[in-house]
Design a protein around this motif. Structure first.
Motif, PDB file in Angstrom:
ATOM      1  N   GLY A  94       0.857   4.670  -2.597  1.00 20.19           N
ATOM      2  CA  GLY A  94       2.127   5.384  -3.187  1.00 20.19           C
ATOM      3  C   GLY A  94       1.943   6.963  -3.524  1.00 20.19           C
ATOM      4  O   GLY A  94       2.813   7.412  -4.351  1.00 20.19           O
ATOM      5  N   THR A  95       0.672   7.689  -3.162  1.00 14.64           N
ATOM      6  CA  THR A  95       0.409   8.744  -3.411  1.00 14.64           C
ATOM      7  C   THR A  95       0.429   9.702  -2.118  1.00 14.64           C
ATOM      8  O   THR A  95       0.269   9.101  -1.121  1.00 14.64           O
ATOM      9  N   VAL A  96       0.541  10.903  -2.604  1.00 14.51           N
ATOM     10  CA  VAL A  96       0.526  11.878  -1.186  1.00 14.51           C
ATOM     11  C   VAL A  96      -0.794  11.895  -0.610  1.00 14.51           C
ATOM     12  O   VAL A  96      -1.956  11.767  -1.363  1.00 14.51           O
ATOM     13  N   ALA A  97      -1.008  12.054   0.758  1.00 15.66           N
ATOM     14  CA  ALA A  97      -2.055  12.153   1.158  1.00 15.66           C
ATOM     15  C   ALA A  97      -3.032  13.119   0.736  1.00 15.66           C
ATOM     16  O   ALA A  97      -2.573  14.194   0.493  1.00 15.66           O
ATOM     17  N   THR A  98      -4.272  12.977   0.712  1.00 17.74           N
ATOM     18  CA  THR A  98      -5.154  14.124   0.080  1.00 17.74           C
ATOM     19  C   THR A  98      -6.361  14.178   1.083  1.00 17.74           C
ATOM     20  O   THR A  98      -6.989  13.295   1.603  1.00 17.74           O
ATOM     21  N   GLU A  99      -6.576  15.434   1.311  1.00 18.62           N
ATOM     22  CA  GLU A  99      -7.728  15.709   2.074  1.00 18.62           C
ATOM     23  C   GLU A  99      -8.806  16.996   1.281  1.00 18.62           C
ATOM     24  O   GLU A  99      -8.324  17.401   0.375  1.00 18.62           O
ATOM     25  N   GLY A 119     -13.253   7.708   5.237  1.00 16.53           N
ATOM     26  CA  GLY A 119     -12.072   8.543   5.279  1.00 16.53           C
ATOM     27  C   GLY A 119     -11.242   8.109   4.050  1.00 16.53           C
ATOM     28  O   GLY A 119      -9.773   8.295   3.962  1.00 16.53           O
ATOM     29  N   ASP A 120     -11.844   7.729   2.867  1.00 19.35           N
ATOM     30  CA  ASP A 120     -10.918   7.404   1.531  1.00 19.35           C
ATOM     31  C   ASP A 120     -10.771   8.701   0.783  1.00 19.35           C
ATOM     32  O   ASP A 120     -11.605   9.102   0.431  1.00 19.35           O
ATOM     33  N   LEU A 121      -9.695   9.228   0.633  1.00 18.40           N
ATOM     34  CA  LEU A 121      -9.420  10.292  -0.333  1.00 18.40           C
ATOM     35  C   LEU A 121      -9.057   9.868  -1.721  1.00 18.40           C
ATOM     36  O   LEU A 121      -8.781  11.030  -2.120  1.00 18.40           O
ATOM     37  N   SER A 122      -9.390   8.810  -2.097  1.00 20.75           N
ATOM     38  CA  SER A 122      -9.122   8.465  -3.255  1.00 20.75           C
ATOM     39  C   SER A 122     -10.198   9.251  -4.271  1.00 20.75           C
ATOM     40  O   SER A 122     -11.110   9.432  -4.059  1.00 20.75           O
ATOM     41  N   LEU A 123      -9.551   9.720  -5.429  1.00 21.97           N
ATOM     42  CA  LEU A 123     -10.401  10.684  -6.385  1.00 21.97           C
ATOM     43  C   LEU A 123     -11.304   9.616  -7.246  1.00 21.97           C
ATOM     44  O   LEU A 123     -12.344   9.937  -7.934  1.00 21.97           O
ATOM     45  N   VAL A 153       6.382   2.133   1.730  1.00 21.03           N
ATOM     46  CA  VAL A 153       5.375   3.384   1.693  1.00 21.03           C
ATOM     47  C   VAL A 153       6.234   4.575   1.395  1.00 21.03           C
ATOM     48  O   VAL A 153       6.913   5.052   1.944  1.00 21.03           O
ATOM     49  N   ASN A 154       5.614   5.263   0.125  1.00 23.67           N
ATOM     50  CA  ASN A 154       6.325   6.692  -0.097  1.00 23.67           C
ATOM     51  C   ASN A 154       5.270   7.671   0.011  1.00 23.67           C
ATOM     52  O   ASN A 154       4.211   7.596  -0.568  1.00 23.67           O
ATOM     53  N   SER A 155       5.451   8.505   0.991  1.00 27.90           N
ATOM     54  CA  SER A 155       4.546   9.674   1.236  1.00 27.90           C
ATOM     55  C   SER A 155       4.613  10.650   0.281  1.00 27.90           C
ATOM     56  O   SER A 155       3.942  11.627  -0.084  1.00 27.90           O
ATOM     57  N   ASN A 156       5.869  10.927  -0.425  1.00 27.74           N
ATOM     58  CA  ASN A 156       6.255  11.689  -1.178  1.00 27.74           C
ATOM     59  C   ASN A 156       7.160  11.365  -2.230  1.00 27.74           C
ATOM     60  O   ASN A 156       8.261  11.029  -1.818  1.00 27.74           O
ATOM     61  N   PRO A 157       6.955  10.961  -3.621  1.00 25.13           N
ATOM     62  CA  PRO A 157       7.898  10.472  -4.256  1.00 25.13           C
ATOM     63  C   PRO A 157       9.247  11.161  -4.448  1.00 25.13           C
ATOM     64  O   PRO A 157       9.084  12.547  -4.748  1.00 25.13           O
ATOM     65  N   GLY A 158      10.039  10.603  -4.283  1.00 25.69           N
ATOM     66  CA  GLY A 158      11.441  11.147  -4.328  1.00 25.69           C
ATOM     67  C   GLY A 158      11.900  11.822  -3.042  1.00 25.69           C
ATOM     68  O   GLY A 158      13.008  12.777  -3.041  1.00 25.69           O
ATOM     69  N   ASN A 159      11.106  11.993  -2.093  1.00 20.80           N
ATOM     70  CA  ASN A 159      11.256  12.876  -0.810  1.00 20.80           C
ATOM     71  C   ASN A 159      11.619  11.990   0.459  1.00 20.80           C
ATOM     72  O   ASN A 159      12.505  11.992   0.791  1.00 20.80           O
ATOM     73  N   LEU A 218      -6.048  -7.527   5.881  1.00 19.10           N
ATOM     74  CA  LEU A 218      -7.068  -6.939   4.917  1.00 19.10           C
ATOM     75  C   LEU A 218      -7.275  -5.496   4.990  1.00 19.10           C
ATOM     76  O   LEU A 218      -7.158  -4.701   4.017  1.00 19.10           O
ATOM     77  N   VAL A 219      -7.369  -4.886   6.250  1.00 20.70           N
ATOM     78  CA  VAL A 219      -7.345  -3.518   6.267  1.00 20.70           C
ATOM     79  C   VAL A 219      -6.265  -2.810   5.631  1.00 20.70           C
ATOM     80  O   VAL A 219      -6.191  -1.886   5.085  1.00 20.70           O
ATOM     81  N   GLU A 220      -4.950  -3.318   6.017  1.00 15.37           N
ATOM     82  CA  GLU A 220      -3.796  -2.847   5.582  1.00 15.37           C
ATOM     83  C   GLU A 220      -3.738  -3.008   3.728  1.00 15.37           C
ATOM     84  O   GLU A 220      -3.521  -2.010   3.306  1.00 15.37           O
ATOM     85  N   PHE A 221      -4.348  -3.949   3.271  1.00 17.95           N
ATOM     86  CA  PHE A 221      -4.428  -4.182   1.801  1.00 17.95           C
ATOM     87  C   PHE A 221      -5.502  -2.936   1.351  1.00 17.95           C
ATOM     88  O   PHE A 221      -5.149  -2.372   0.373  1.00 17.95           O
ATOM     89  N   VAL A 222      -6.461  -2.973   1.964  1.00 12.17           N
ATOM     90  CA  VAL A 222      -7.585  -1.767   1.508  1.00 12.17           C
ATOM     91  C   VAL A 222      -7.107  -0.389   1.546  1.00 12.17           C
ATOM     92  O   VAL A 222      -7.027   0.395   0.519  1.00 12.17           O
ATOM     93  N   LYS A 223      -6.082  -0.378   2.406  1.00 14.98           N
ATOM     94  CA  LYS A 223      -5.653   0.910   2.939  1.00 14.98           C
ATOM     95  C   LYS A 223      -4.618   1.355   1.648  1.00 14.98           C
ATOM     96  O   LYS A 223      -4.285   2.232   1.225  1.00 14.98           O
TER      97      LYS A 223
END
Length: 854
Positions: A570-575, A675-679, A767-773, A849-854
């Motif tokens: 639910g968050t914007v992709a981060t690199e 490739g996990d961009l989570s902080l 799947v929300n790539s950008n909330p409200g957008n 499972l992969v979908e869940f992890v993502k």
């Protein structure tokens, strides 16, 4: 009853019998007296010919007569010929010794032709008659006994025994009758002086001349003869010959000189002047045709001389002086008429059978033709011909009779009717001819199948067409006519992607217009083939088929789908980008897919928004995001970029993706590998717990699905499946939705066949790539096939309600099986996978499972 009728009935009883059948000429003869009333019996022709009376009407039995009146007719119920109109032999045949009425009997099925001659017998219905009721003769007293004086002949229209038989003279002292016969058998009387006359004793003598015939009852006619005794004139004219014979061409012009007579008288003066005239017994017909000059003795043509009426004429001419008591002398002139070719042949169509079927075998009789020529000899010989460029022949059955037959099979489509010109030409000089046109119509049979204008048809239809719209029109033609050329069109049975072709297109049976029954989707069905049949209404019906190739043309109806990077949880992709990178460093790559084809699927990338527009750039066609320069200390640590992905269609469709770039001093290796961009990475223990829970839940769902499949397979009467729910795990939101109506599947672009009564659960993930957008809902339809021995899950393409009718998220089918790495390849083509099948539960579990992890 009058004596005439009694005699007629006796003659009928004695003479009405059929003559023997002449097999060579197929001729039969009857005899019938004249003057019979209507309905009088002539003969039983059906019995004489050996015909079945019951079939006379069905075989179209009829008689054809060349006479102007229909004297005889046939009763088709008993086969008897009877008198239809009273026959007057004298009117029909004049003075001919024999009189025949020629008939042709025509019978069809099969065609038979007989010649019938009916002899008209004379009855004594005419009494002899003199041209004048009183004759005056002047005879000199010096006439010697034995002198002859021709008398006017009586005329009797009857012939044979009923004609003039004799003359009778009343009793007197001086004269007797001498009866003489002409060459034709007719008789005339001459008054013969038996004893000298004495004018002084008796100046006039009166007698009665009676003409009698040989009929029964006897008929007679009388005339008064008055003889005046003249004073003596002792010399009489004398002809140089007693009999003259000359020839004359028929149709000689009026005034033509036939003969000049020469008679001399030894007397002088008035007693020596000779005058010429016809004798009193010259026939009236002769007086109408010829004239005698009283002074010169020239015999000239007065009327129309016709060889066909008489070939020779007898003229009796007398010469008489002008003296007192003049005595007339006589001579006979025989005029032979020479025939000329003055009569053209006559053509009579006895029977015509038209129309004739085009498949009639060669030799089929079309018409029966009779010809005749009134001339004689070669002038009366007739030859018939037809043109050689027609499929008919002329056969001569016997003299002057022809049959017109077919010489080959006919083809109505080539020639529907023939105007056959029959030419009848005699052998005279110059020859005369008659032309008669016979119209022969050819009837149609169903011998030509329908033919399409083209051997095959190619049709181009743009996708998203309106259902019910015409997509093309087929035209076939049939050279036959009427019912055999009436065509109806139909579509032959077949399947398109497992569905009957009748659910895709229909055809108008009357005009061949083809209509689309549904809206086509280029991404699901790019082309298909149908077979159209054109059938006529003949018996038996004939048909032809043609192939119609339908090509669906693409429209720009699919917006680009972003494959990577995708929003996470639910968050914007981060690199993360190292601060120390140089200009041109590859920061990230935008991967997108367009389900259209051609230019509609050609994608271009451009920067829509950026925290610092001068820091990053995106490649126009590859979607690679690179640094423009090195990072500075003043640059923000978090850079937000919005990338616009646009196709090349008209009008163009686009999609946007947001990406946050975090500038760090160094990139952790673990994050780089996964490739996990989570902080905030999760501890290993929590991850293991999530994996165990996920595997257990999925296994339980799989087991329940197998049980449901078994129940459906055993009890096929289940109408629907229950709704299922998945409990929320972590941050993933999964739920089952009830099955949509069957119309949804019919109108969708999914190539599925769903068994009746089956319920398909739907798993939707938001799947929300950008909330409200940007908001996309990916719907995975699971197909559980009771007939299958395996428990298979079918992952179908996603449906997005926020995009055009062809779901813009179609590329997410591949997304479920991909690793979502940054280095995944870019697919700008038009090919979109339709179905992905995983045939084992292990593969299914791993992917979930992969979908869940993502």
């Amino acid at each position: 009853m009058t004596p005439l009728k009694k005699v007629a009935r006796q003659v009928v009883c004695l003479l009405l019998c059929a003559c023997a059948l002449d097999r060579g000429l197929a001729q039969i003869r009857y005899s019938v007296p004249e003057e019979l009333e209507h309905g009088a019996f002539v003969g039983n022709i059906a019995e004489d010919l050996g015909l079945d009376v019951a079939k006379l009407s069905s075989r179209r039995f009829r008689i054809v007569s060349g006479a102007r009146k229909q004297y005889l007719e046939v009763n088709l119920e008993n086969g008897i010929i009877f008198v239809n109109e009273k026959i007057d032999r004298e009117e029909l045949c004049e003075q001919s010794p024999v009189c025949f009425l020629h008939l042709q009997v025509v019978i069809e099925s099969p065609l038979e032709l007989y010649r019938v001659e009916v002899e008209i017998l004379d009855v004594n219905d005419n009494a002899p008659s003199f041209p004048w009721s009183e004759f005056n003769l002047e005879i000199t007293e010096s006439a010697a006994p034995g002198s002859r004086f021709p008398l006017e002949s009586a005329q009797d229209l009857d012939v044979g025994s009923n004609s003039l038989r004799s003359y009778l003279l009343s009793a007197n002292q001086h004269f007797v009758l001498d009866i003489q016969a002409r060459n034709d058998g007719s008789k005339f009387a001459e008054l013969v002086l038996q004893s000298p006359l004495d004018r002084e004793q008796q100046k006039t003598h009166e007698m009665v001349l009676t003409a009698v015939d040989g009929g029964s009852p006897l008929r007679s006619g009388t005339a008064q003869i008055t003889v005046t005794v003249l004073d003596a004139n002792d010399n009489v004219p004398v002809f140089d010959r007693s009999v003259y014979r000359v020839s004359l061409v028929e149709n000689a012009p009026r005034g033509t000189l036939v003969l000049k007579l020469n008679a001399t008288d030894l007397d002088e003066g008035a007693n020596g002047e000779i005058t010429y005239s016809f004798s009193g017994h010259a026939p009236l017909k002769v007086r109408e045709l010829f004239s005698v000059d009283s002074h010169s003795g020239e015999i000239r043509v007065k009327g129309i001389v016709d060889y066909e009426k008489a070939s020779v004429y007898e003229l009796y001419v007398q010469a008489k002086d002008k003296g007192p008591s003049a005595v007339a002398v006589h001579c006979k002139v025989l005029v032979d008429i020479l025939d000329v070719n003055d009569n053209a042949p006559e053509v009579i169509l006895t029977s015509v059978s038209t129309p004739v079927q085009e498949d009639a075998p060669p030799g089929t009789v079309i018409a029966v033709i009779s010809v005749m020529d009134r001339d004689s000899g070669e002038n009366g010989a007739v030859d018939c011909q037809i043109p050689g460029n027609v499929p008919f022949q002329l056969h001569s059955s016997f003299k002057n009779y022809y049959t017109l037959v077919t010489s080959e099979f006919l083809d109505r489509e080539s020639v529907s009717e023939y105007n056959i010109t029959l030419t009848a030409r005699d052998l005279g000089s110059p020859p005369l001819s008659t032309r008669k046109t016979i119209l022969v119509q050819v009837s149609d049979i169903n011998d030509n199948p329908p033919r399409f204008i083209q051997p095959s048809y190619t049709v181009y239809v743009t996708e998203n067409n309106a259902p019910g719209a015409s997509i093309c029109s087929l035209t076939a033609f049939d050279p036959d006519s009427n019912q055999n050329a009436y065509l109806s069109y139909s579509i032959l049975e077949g399947q398109i992607q497992g569905m009957p072709v009748s659910t895709y297109v229909s055809i108008n049976s009357d005009n061949g217009n083809i209509y689309a029954l549904r809206s086509f989707d280029y991404e699901q069905l790019r082309n298909f083939q149908i077979r159209v049949q054109a059938q006529d209404a003949g018996f038996p019906p004939l048909s032809s088929n043609v192939t119609v190739n339908v090509f669906v043309l693409d429209q720009n109806d699919n917006a680009p789908v972003i494959l990577s990077p995708l929003p996470r949880n639910g968050t914007v992709a981060t690199e993360m980008v190292p601060r120390s990178v140089d200009a041109g460093y590859l920061v990230a790559k935008i991967t997108a897919l367009d389900a259209d084809a051609g230019q509609n699927s050609r994608l271009s990338y451009q920067m829509l928004q950026a925290t610092d527009p001068g820091l990053f750039s995106v490649a126009l066609y590859t979607g690679e995001i690179r640094t423009i320069r090195r990072f500075l200390d003043k640059d923000a640590i978090r850079q937000r970029l919005v990338i616009l992905v646009k196709d090349n269609g008209q009008p163009p469709l686009s999609a946007t993706v947001s990406i946050i770039l975090s500038v760090v001093d160094s990139v952790p290796e673990s994050l780089s590998n996964f490739g996990d961009l989570s902080l905030s990475p999760q501890p290993p223990s929590n991850l293991a717990l999530y994996l165990i829970v996920s595997l257990s839940t999925i296994s339980l769902i799989f087991l329940v699905a197998i049980i449901v499949l078994a129940a459906v397979k055993c009890y096929k009467d289940r109408d629907s499946l229950g709704s299922y729910a998945l409990s929320s795990l972590g941050t993933a939101c999964c739920s089952f939705e009830p099955e949509p109506p069957a119309e949804v599947f019919k109108k969708s672009n999914l190539n599925l066949q769903i068994a009746t009564g089956a319920k398909v659960p739907t798993n939707c993930v938001e799947v929300n790539s950008n909330p409200g957008n940007l908001s996309q809902a990916y719907c995975y339809k699971v197909c559980l096939t009771p007939e299958s021995a395996k428990s298979d899950f079918m992952f179908l393409k996603p449906c997005s309600p926020g995009t055009p009718r062809n779901n813009a998220a179609r590329g997410a089918d591949n997304l479920a099986l991909s690793s979502q790495s940054r280095c995944s390849s870019v697919n700008n083509g038009a090919t979109t996978p339709n179905e992905v099948k995983l045939h084992s539960s292990s593969v299914l579990n791993i992917n979930l499972l992969v979908e869940f992890v993502k």
